[in-house]
Design an enzyme around this catalytic site. Sequence first.
Site, PDB file in Angstrom:
ATOM      1  N   TYR A   1      40.550  79.472  28.895  1.00  0.00           N
ATOM      2  CA  TYR A   1      40.463  79.241  30.176  1.00  0.00           C
ATOM      3  C   TYR A   1      39.435  78.196  30.628  1.00  0.00           C
ATOM      4  O   TYR A   1      38.122  78.394  30.219  1.00  0.00           O
ATOM      5  CB  TYR A   1      40.043  80.494  30.894  1.00  0.00           C
ATOM      6  CG  TYR A   1      40.086  80.510  32.514  1.00  0.00           C
ATOM      7  CD1 TYR A   1      40.595  79.269  33.082  1.00  0.00           C
ATOM      8  CD2 TYR A   1      39.414  81.268  33.229  1.00  0.00           C
ATOM      9  CE1 TYR A   1      40.508  79.094  34.631  1.00  0.00           C
ATOM     10  CE2 TYR A   1      39.669  81.540  34.652  1.00  0.00           C
ATOM     11  CZ  TYR A   1      40.161  80.216  35.373  1.00  0.00           C
ATOM     12  OH  TYR A   1      39.851  80.316  36.771  1.00  0.00           O
TER      13      TYR A   1
ATOM     14  N   LYS B   1      44.677  78.245  30.084  1.00  0.00           N
ATOM     15  CA  LYS B   1      44.946  78.080  31.473  1.00  0.00           C
ATOM     16  C   LYS B   1      44.075  76.692  31.516  1.00  0.00           C
ATOM     17  O   LYS B   1      42.800  76.938  31.684  1.00  0.00           O
ATOM     18  CB  LYS B   1      44.481  79.358  32.250  1.00  0.00           C
ATOM     19  CG  LYS B   1      44.694  79.076  33.721  1.00  0.00           C
ATOM     20  CD  LYS B   1      43.830  80.398  34.337  1.00  0.00           C
ATOM     21  CE  LYS B   1      43.856  80.175  35.710  1.00  0.00           C
ATOM     22  NZ  LYS B   1      42.797  81.183  36.450  1.00  0.00           N
TER      23      LYS B   1
END
Length: 281
Positions: free
Chosen positions: A121, A150
Amino acid sequence: FKADDSVDYDAIVRLIDYQISNGIDFLVIMATTAETPTLSEDEKLKIREVVVDRVQCRVPIVLGVGSNNTRIAVEQLKKDEFKGIDAILSTVPSYNKPHQEGLYQHFKAVSEASPLPIVLYNVPGRTGTNMTAETTLRLANEFHNIIAIKEASGNMSQIDEILRKKPVAFQVLSGDDSLTYPLMTLGAVGVVSVLGNAFPKEMSKMTHLILEGDYNNARIIHHQYSDLFKLIFVDGSPAGIKSILNTMGLCENKLRLPLVPIRAEIYIKIREALHKLHVKY
Protein backbone atom coordinates in the site's frame (compact mmCIF):
# COMPACT_ATOMS: atom_id res chain seq x y z
CA PHE A 1 -18.74 4.24 16.59
CA LYS A 2 -21.71 4.90 18.85
CA ALA A 3 -22.44 8.23 20.46
CA ASP A 4 -20.67 7.06 23.63
CA ASP A 5 -17.45 6.46 21.61
CA SER A 6 -17.71 2.66 21.75
CA VAL A 7 -17.43 0.48 18.65
CA ASP A 8 -20.77 -0.05 16.91
CA TYR A 9 -20.57 -3.72 16.02
CA ASP A 10 -24.17 -3.78 14.77
CA ALA A 11 -23.30 -1.08 12.23
CA ILE A 12 -20.29 -3.11 11.09
CA VAL A 13 -22.57 -6.09 10.45
CA ARG A 14 -25.02 -3.90 8.51
CA LEU A 15 -22.22 -2.52 6.38
CA ILE A 16 -20.82 -5.99 5.64
CA ASP A 17 -24.23 -7.28 4.51
CA TYR A 18 -24.80 -4.14 2.43
CA GLN A 19 -21.44 -4.53 0.72
CA ILE A 20 -21.73 -8.22 -0.09
CA SER A 21 -25.33 -7.95 -1.31
CA ASN A 22 -24.28 -5.18 -3.70
CA GLY A 23 -21.57 -6.95 -5.64
CA ILE A 24 -18.19 -6.31 -4.02
CA ASP A 25 -15.34 -8.69 -4.87
CA PHE A 26 -13.48 -8.51 -1.54
CA LEU A 27 -13.42 -6.65 1.78
CA VAL A 28 -10.51 -4.66 3.20
CA ILE A 29 -10.64 -4.25 6.98
CA MET A 30 -8.55 -2.51 9.63
CA ALA A 31 -7.03 -0.02 7.22
CA THR A 32 -7.35 3.77 6.84
CA THR A 33 -11.11 4.14 6.43
CA ALA A 34 -11.60 1.91 9.47
CA GLU A 35 -9.99 4.57 11.74
CA THR A 36 -7.62 1.81 12.84
CA PRO A 37 -5.09 4.13 14.57
CA THR A 38 -7.70 5.00 17.21
CA LEU A 39 -8.68 1.41 18.00
CA SER A 40 -7.35 -0.59 20.94
CA GLU A 41 -5.79 -4.00 20.33
CA ASP A 42 -8.80 -5.68 21.95
CA GLU A 43 -11.17 -3.76 19.68
CA LYS A 44 -9.16 -4.72 16.60
CA LEU A 45 -9.39 -8.41 17.51
CA LYS A 46 -13.11 -8.19 18.26
CA ILE A 47 -13.82 -6.40 14.95
CA ARG A 48 -11.89 -9.09 13.06
CA GLU A 49 -13.92 -11.80 14.76
CA VAL A 50 -17.19 -10.04 13.95
CA VAL A 51 -16.22 -9.53 10.31
CA VAL A 52 -14.96 -13.09 9.74
CA ASP A 53 -18.04 -14.56 11.44
CA ARG A 54 -20.41 -12.44 9.37
CA VAL A 55 -18.67 -12.88 6.02
CA GLN A 56 -18.64 -16.68 6.28
CA CYS A 57 -16.21 -16.99 3.34
CA ARG A 58 -18.62 -15.27 0.95
CA VAL A 59 -15.86 -12.93 -0.22
CA PRO A 60 -12.11 -12.76 0.49
CA ILE A 61 -10.99 -10.60 3.42
CA VAL A 62 -7.84 -8.47 3.27
CA LEU A 63 -6.54 -7.34 6.66
CA GLY A 64 -4.45 -4.24 7.26
CA VAL A 65 -1.17 -5.20 8.94
CA GLY A 66 1.66 -2.73 9.14
CA SER A 67 3.84 -0.58 11.33
CA ASN A 68 6.63 1.95 11.14
CA ASN A 69 8.47 -0.46 13.41
CA THR A 70 9.39 -3.41 11.18
CA ARG A 71 9.97 -5.68 14.17
CA ILE A 72 6.43 -5.18 15.43
CA ALA A 73 4.93 -5.96 12.02
CA VAL A 74 7.07 -9.08 11.70
CA GLU A 75 6.17 -10.30 15.19
CA GLN A 76 2.45 -9.90 14.46
CA LEU A 77 2.77 -11.81 11.21
CA LYS A 78 4.62 -14.65 12.92
CA LYS A 79 2.34 -14.93 15.94
CA ASP A 80 -1.13 -14.29 14.53
CA GLU A 81 -3.27 -17.19 13.32
CA PHE A 82 -5.16 -15.06 10.72
CA LYS A 83 -8.20 -17.33 10.85
CA GLY A 84 -10.60 -16.38 8.07
CA ILE A 85 -8.20 -13.84 6.53
CA ASP A 86 -7.10 -14.31 2.91
CA ALA A 87 -4.40 -11.65 2.46
CA ILE A 88 -2.82 -8.69 4.21
CA LEU A 89 -2.57 -5.06 3.16
CA SER A 90 0.72 -3.59 4.34
CA THR A 91 1.34 0.12 4.11
CA VAL A 92 4.58 1.98 3.55
CA PRO A 93 5.89 2.90 7.04
CA SER A 94 4.74 6.36 8.10
CA TYR A 95 6.56 9.19 9.87
CA ASN A 96 10.03 7.58 9.82
CA LYS A 97 10.53 8.52 6.16
CA PRO A 98 12.84 5.63 5.19
CA HIS A 99 14.65 5.85 1.86
CA GLN A 100 13.99 3.30 -0.87
CA GLU A 101 16.45 0.69 0.43
CA GLY A 102 14.79 0.94 3.82
CA LEU A 103 11.39 0.35 2.20
CA TYR A 104 12.77 -2.64 0.32
CA GLN A 105 14.26 -4.16 3.49
CA HIS A 106 11.06 -3.51 5.44
CA PHE A 107 8.86 -5.31 2.93
CA LYS A 108 11.45 -8.05 2.50
CA ALA A 109 11.11 -8.76 6.23
CA VAL A 110 7.31 -8.58 5.99
CA SER A 111 7.32 -10.98 3.04
CA GLU A 112 9.56 -13.50 4.80
CA ALA A 113 7.35 -13.41 7.92
CA SER A 114 3.92 -13.46 6.31
CA PRO A 115 1.93 -16.71 6.02
CA LEU A 116 -0.48 -14.92 3.66
CA PRO A 117 -0.26 -13.11 0.30
CA ILE A 118 0.68 -9.44 0.62
CA VAL A 119 -0.83 -6.37 -1.00
CA LEU A 120 1.53 -3.40 -0.75
CA TYR A 121 0.00 0.00 0.00
CA ASN A 122 1.67 3.16 -1.27
CA VAL A 123 -0.02 6.31 0.04
CA PRO A 124 2.56 9.10 0.40
CA GLY A 125 -0.12 11.67 1.23
CA ARG A 126 -0.56 9.86 4.57
CA THR A 127 2.81 8.25 5.19
CA GLY A 128 5.10 11.07 4.05
CA THR A 129 7.11 8.69 1.87
CA ASN A 130 6.57 7.62 -1.73
CA MET A 131 7.60 4.13 -2.78
CA THR A 132 9.01 4.47 -6.29
CA ALA A 133 8.12 2.27 -9.23
CA GLU A 134 11.66 0.85 -9.10
CA THR A 135 11.21 -0.33 -5.51
CA THR A 136 7.72 -1.72 -6.15
CA LEU A 137 8.95 -3.65 -9.17
CA ARG A 138 11.95 -4.94 -7.25
CA LEU A 139 9.66 -6.32 -4.55
CA ALA A 140 7.17 -7.72 -7.07
CA ASN A 141 9.90 -9.59 -8.92
CA GLU A 142 11.75 -10.97 -5.90
CA PHE A 143 8.95 -12.08 -3.57
CA HIS A 144 6.21 -14.33 -4.90
CA ASN A 145 3.88 -13.75 -1.96
CA ILE A 146 3.81 -10.01 -2.74
CA ILE A 147 0.92 -10.26 -5.20
CA ALA A 148 -0.38 -6.71 -5.65
CA ILE A 149 -0.15 -3.05 -4.77
CA LYS A 150 -2.78 -0.51 -3.80
CA GLU A 151 -1.32 2.57 -5.45
CA ALA A 152 -2.51 5.90 -4.02
CA SER A 153 0.40 8.12 -4.97
CA GLY A 154 -1.65 9.96 -7.58
CA ASN A 155 1.44 9.84 -9.81
CA MET A 156 0.11 8.55 -13.12
CA SER A 157 3.51 8.15 -14.76
CA GLN A 158 4.81 6.18 -11.77
CA ILE A 159 1.81 3.86 -11.76
CA ASP A 160 1.98 3.46 -15.52
CA GLU A 161 5.62 2.39 -15.21
CA ILE A 162 4.61 -0.28 -12.70
CA LEU A 163 1.85 -1.48 -15.03
CA ARG A 164 4.21 -1.66 -18.01
CA LYS A 165 7.07 -3.48 -16.27
CA LYS A 166 5.41 -5.63 -13.61
CA PRO A 167 5.40 -9.43 -13.56
CA VAL A 168 2.31 -10.85 -15.27
CA ALA A 169 0.77 -12.18 -12.06
CA PHE A 170 1.35 -8.99 -10.05
CA GLN A 171 -1.78 -6.83 -9.86
CA VAL A 172 -2.26 -3.09 -9.47
CA LEU A 173 -5.27 -1.68 -7.64
CA SER A 174 -6.21 1.97 -7.61
CA GLY A 175 -6.08 3.63 -4.22
CA ASP A 176 -7.91 6.72 -5.48
CA ASP A 177 -11.56 6.58 -6.53
CA SER A 178 -11.12 9.49 -8.92
CA LEU A 179 -8.23 7.77 -10.74
CA THR A 180 -9.78 4.31 -10.98
CA TYR A 181 -11.19 4.76 -14.48
CA PRO A 182 -7.98 6.05 -16.12
CA LEU A 183 -5.78 3.58 -14.23
CA MET A 184 -7.93 0.61 -15.22
CA THR A 185 -7.75 1.64 -18.87
CA LEU A 186 -3.97 1.38 -18.44
CA GLY A 187 -4.14 -2.08 -16.89
CA ALA A 188 -5.10 -1.80 -13.21
CA VAL A 189 -7.61 -4.46 -12.18
CA GLY A 190 -9.78 -2.68 -9.64
CA VAL A 191 -9.95 -0.29 -6.71
CA VAL A 192 -9.88 -0.34 -2.94
CA SER A 193 -12.65 2.22 -2.78
CA VAL A 194 -13.71 4.78 -0.19
CA LEU A 195 -16.89 5.83 -1.99
CA GLY A 196 -17.62 2.13 -2.48
CA ASN A 197 -18.59 1.96 1.19
CA ALA A 198 -21.74 3.88 0.29
CA PHE A 199 -22.04 2.89 -3.39
CA PRO A 200 -20.67 -0.65 -3.72
CA LYS A 201 -23.01 -1.62 -6.55
CA GLU A 202 -22.05 1.36 -8.67
CA MET A 203 -18.30 1.14 -8.07
CA SER A 204 -18.35 -2.62 -8.68
CA LYS A 205 -20.33 -2.16 -11.87
CA MET A 206 -17.90 0.48 -13.15
CA THR A 207 -14.84 -1.69 -12.55
CA HIS A 208 -16.41 -4.77 -14.11
CA LEU A 209 -17.52 -2.81 -17.16
CA ILE A 210 -13.93 -1.66 -17.67
CA LEU A 211 -12.62 -5.21 -17.28
CA GLU A 212 -15.13 -6.27 -19.94
CA GLY A 213 -13.96 -3.50 -22.26
CA ASP A 214 -17.16 -1.43 -22.01
CA TYR A 215 -15.38 1.87 -21.45
CA ASN A 216 -18.26 4.10 -22.54
CA ASN A 217 -20.75 2.89 -19.94
CA ALA A 218 -18.04 2.75 -17.28
CA ARG A 219 -17.12 6.35 -18.02
CA ILE A 220 -20.75 7.40 -17.48
CA ILE A 221 -20.60 6.02 -13.93
CA HIS A 222 -17.20 7.65 -13.36
CA HIS A 223 -18.58 11.05 -14.34
CA GLN A 224 -21.75 10.61 -12.29
CA TYR A 225 -19.73 10.22 -9.10
CA SER A 226 -16.85 12.60 -9.87
CA ASP A 227 -18.17 15.33 -7.57
CA LEU A 228 -18.47 12.92 -4.65
CA PHE A 229 -14.98 11.53 -5.29
CA LYS A 230 -13.71 15.00 -4.38
CA LEU A 231 -16.24 16.08 -1.75
CA ILE A 232 -15.72 13.12 0.58
CA PHE A 233 -12.09 14.14 1.04
CA VAL A 234 -12.49 17.89 1.56
CA ASP A 235 -12.65 17.52 5.35
CA GLY A 236 -10.65 14.30 5.45
CA SER A 237 -11.37 10.62 5.25
CA PRO A 238 -13.30 8.79 6.58
CA ALA A 239 -15.28 11.80 7.85
CA GLY A 240 -16.72 12.47 4.39
CA ILE A 241 -17.84 8.96 3.60
CA LYS A 242 -19.14 8.45 7.14
CA SER A 243 -21.47 11.43 6.70
CA ILE A 244 -22.97 9.70 3.64
CA LEU A 245 -23.30 6.37 5.44
CA ASN A 246 -25.06 8.18 8.27
CA THR A 247 -27.42 9.87 5.80
CA MET A 248 -28.20 6.41 4.38
CA GLY A 249 -28.93 5.05 7.85
CA LEU A 250 -26.00 2.63 7.94
CA CYS A 251 -24.04 4.12 10.86
CA GLU A 252 -23.80 7.07 13.21
CA ASN A 253 -21.87 10.16 12.18
CA LYS A 254 -19.34 9.60 14.96
CA LEU A 255 -15.55 9.59 14.75
CA ARG A 256 -12.83 9.28 17.37
CA LEU A 257 -10.51 12.17 18.07
CA PRO A 258 -8.44 13.58 16.54
CA LEU A 259 -10.96 13.09 13.71
CA VAL A 260 -14.23 15.02 13.78
CA PRO A 261 -17.31 15.15 11.54
CA ILE A 262 -17.26 17.27 8.40
CA ARG A 263 -18.31 20.91 8.44
CA ALA A 264 -21.94 21.85 7.78
CA GLU A 265 -21.13 23.60 4.50
CA ILE A 266 -19.43 20.48 3.13
CA TYR A 267 -22.31 18.32 4.33
CA ILE A 268 -24.72 20.54 2.39
CA LYS A 269 -22.65 20.12 -0.78
CA ILE A 270 -22.60 16.35 -0.31
CA ARG A 271 -26.37 16.30 0.17
CA GLU A 272 -26.76 18.32 -3.04
CA ALA A 273 -24.58 15.81 -4.90
CA LEU A 274 -26.62 12.93 -3.52
CA HIS A 275 -29.83 14.67 -4.58
CA LYS A 276 -28.53 14.94 -8.15
CA LEU A 277 -27.92 11.19 -8.09
CA HIS A 278 -31.49 10.63 -6.85
CA VAL A 279 -30.21 8.85 -3.76
CA LYS A 280 -33.01 8.10 -1.31
CA TYR A 281 -32.33 8.84 2.36
